[in-house]
Design an enzyme around this catalytic site. Structure first.
Site, PDB file in Angstrom:
ATOM      1  N   GLY A   7       0.849  -1.193   0.000  1.00 44.67           N
ATOM      2  CA  GLY A   7       0.000   0.000   0.000  1.00 44.67           C
ATOM      3  C   GLY A   7       0.881   1.238   0.000  1.00 44.67           C
ATOM      4  N   ALA A   8       2.067   1.099  -0.604  1.00 44.83           N
ATOM      5  CA  ALA A   8       3.117   2.110  -0.461  1.00 44.83           C
ATOM      6  C   ALA A   8       2.892   3.371  -1.287  1.00 44.83           C
ATOM      7  CB  ALA A   8       4.472   1.501  -0.826  1.00 44.83           C
ATOM      8  N   GLY A  11      -1.390   7.582   0.881  1.00 46.81           N
ATOM      9  CA  GLY A  11      -0.960   8.672   1.762  1.00 46.81           C
ATOM     10  C   GLY A  11      -0.145   8.184   2.943  1.00 46.81           C
ATOM     11  N   ILE A  12      -0.627   7.137   3.603  1.00 40.90           N
ATOM     12  CA  ILE A  12       0.128   6.562   4.721  1.00 40.90           C
ATOM     13  C   ILE A  12       1.392   5.891   4.194  1.00 40.90           C
ATOM     14  CG2 ILE A  12       0.142   4.787   6.535  1.00 40.90           C
ATOM     15  CD1 ILE A  12      -2.937   5.247   6.737  1.00 40.90           C
ATOM     16  N   GLY A  13       1.244   5.106   3.142  1.00 44.07           N
ATOM     17  CA  GLY A  13       2.359   4.321   2.623  1.00 44.07           C
ATOM     18  C   GLY A  13       3.544   5.170   2.190  1.00 44.07           C
ATOM     19  N   HIS A 177      -8.904  -0.224  18.204  1.00 48.78           N
ATOM     20  CA  HIS A 177      -8.409   0.922  17.432  1.00 48.78           C
ATOM     21  C   HIS A 177      -9.541   1.652  16.719  1.00 48.78           C
ATOM     22  CE1 HIS A 177      -5.575   3.414  15.307  1.00 48.78           C
ATOM     23  NE2 HIS A 177      -5.893   2.924  14.123  1.00 48.78           N
TER      24      HIS A 177
END
Length: 311
Positions: A7-8, A11-13, A177
């Site tokens: 998932g790179a 945005g997170i990745g 979470h």
């Protein structure tokens, strides 16, 4: 040491990949995968940063080339929250993504330590476990739901409220979470006391901090940068444990024999096998005990949803 981010290109990745490129130990390998064709380019972009971390990017339907010989796998693939959505709205899309990726992890690097970032974490970790069980390679000490964002938010908000140096704030966040399942143990924070009103307000702010970001971004995204930092902190802790460093403790959502639920977030000692020991989370206040007990129906329903999705 090889770390794979699935998932790179998201945005997170991308944030996570940048932080890992600058912070992984010298000589590490960093492998980026995403279905998006831009992914090899993200790796080329990051490869220009002068650190001794070798980086490669892979795109397309099959993450297998990125996973070969991975020691740590961090999964952030999926869709992000939009305004009006909660983490459970993500389930319909992200459940299938996590299942498919975990099937490849099970086949390619079953001994890797796997950190699940993709929401809803309460459910996606249960999905990951069931996939590994089906493949006959499940090791509960090697699977983690990454709840570090709840910890760093708690540290930040406490330091802001009380005028403390944030580096001096340590806190356990237990449960799950999302929403009411996030429980910061404010009563345990050393050297500081809170009024009942502060506890209630701070707990609520920590639980709803994701929504705070989604609304502030006005439809333009969710918490990607702070989550990237949280995932990097947790990923580096996994690496430090694998390298034999002593006393590496983080909170994470694990299948740790909790009396409360099959999966439960609490402090864990990390080591060469992943979870070396699930630590007791200590004494809690009456407010915290009530909040913990009140969350369990929600948490157990989230877990059941994941188990049934795979079956």
């Amino acid at each position: 040491m090889k770390v794979a981010v699935l998932g790179a290109a998201g945005g997170i990745g991308q944030a996570l990949a940048l932080l890992l490129k600058t912070q992984l130990p010298a000589g590490s390998k960093l492998s980026l995968y995403d279905i998006a064709p831009v992914t090899p380019g993200v790796a080329v972009d990051l490869s220009h940063i002068p650190t001794a971390v070798e980086i490669k990017g892979f795109a397309g339907e099959d993450p297998t080339p990125a996973l070969v010989d991975a020691d740590v796998v961090l999964i952030s693939a999926g869709v992000a929250r939009k305004p009006g959505m909660d983490r459970s709205d993500l389930f319909n899309i992200n459940a299938g993504i996590v299942r498919n990726l975990m099937e490849k992890v099970a086949a390619t690097c079953p001994k890797a330590l796997v950190g699940i970032i993709t929401n809803p974490v309460n459910t996606t970790v249960a999905i990951a476990a069931e996939v590994m069980k089906k493949a006959g390679v499940y090791d509960k000490n090697r699977l983690f739901g990454v709840t570090t964002l709840d910890v760093i938010r708690s540290e930040t908000f406490i330091a802001e409220l009380k005028g403390l140096n944030v580096a001096d704030v340590n806190i356990n966040v237990i449960g799950g979470h999302s929403g009411v399942t996030i429980l910061p143990l404010l009563s345990q924070v050393k050297g500081v006391s809170f009024t009942d009103e502060e506890v209630a307000a701070l707990t609520k702010r920590i639980q709803n901090a994701g929504t705070e970001v989604v609304e502030a971004k006005a439809g333009g995204g969710s918490a990607t940068l702070s989550m990237g930092q949280a995932a990097c902190r947790f990923g580096l802790s996994l690496v430090r444990g694998l390298q034999g460093e002593a006393n590496v403790v983080e909170c994470a959502y694990v299948d740790g024999g909790s009396e409360h639920a099959q999966f439960f977030a609490q402090p864990i000692l990390l080591g060469k096998n992943g979870v070396e020991k699930v630590m007791p989370y200590g004494e809690v206040s009456a407010f915290e005990a009530n909040a913990r007990d009140a969350m369990l129906d929600t948490l157990n329903a989230d877990i059941k949803l994941g188990v049934e999705f795979v079956k």
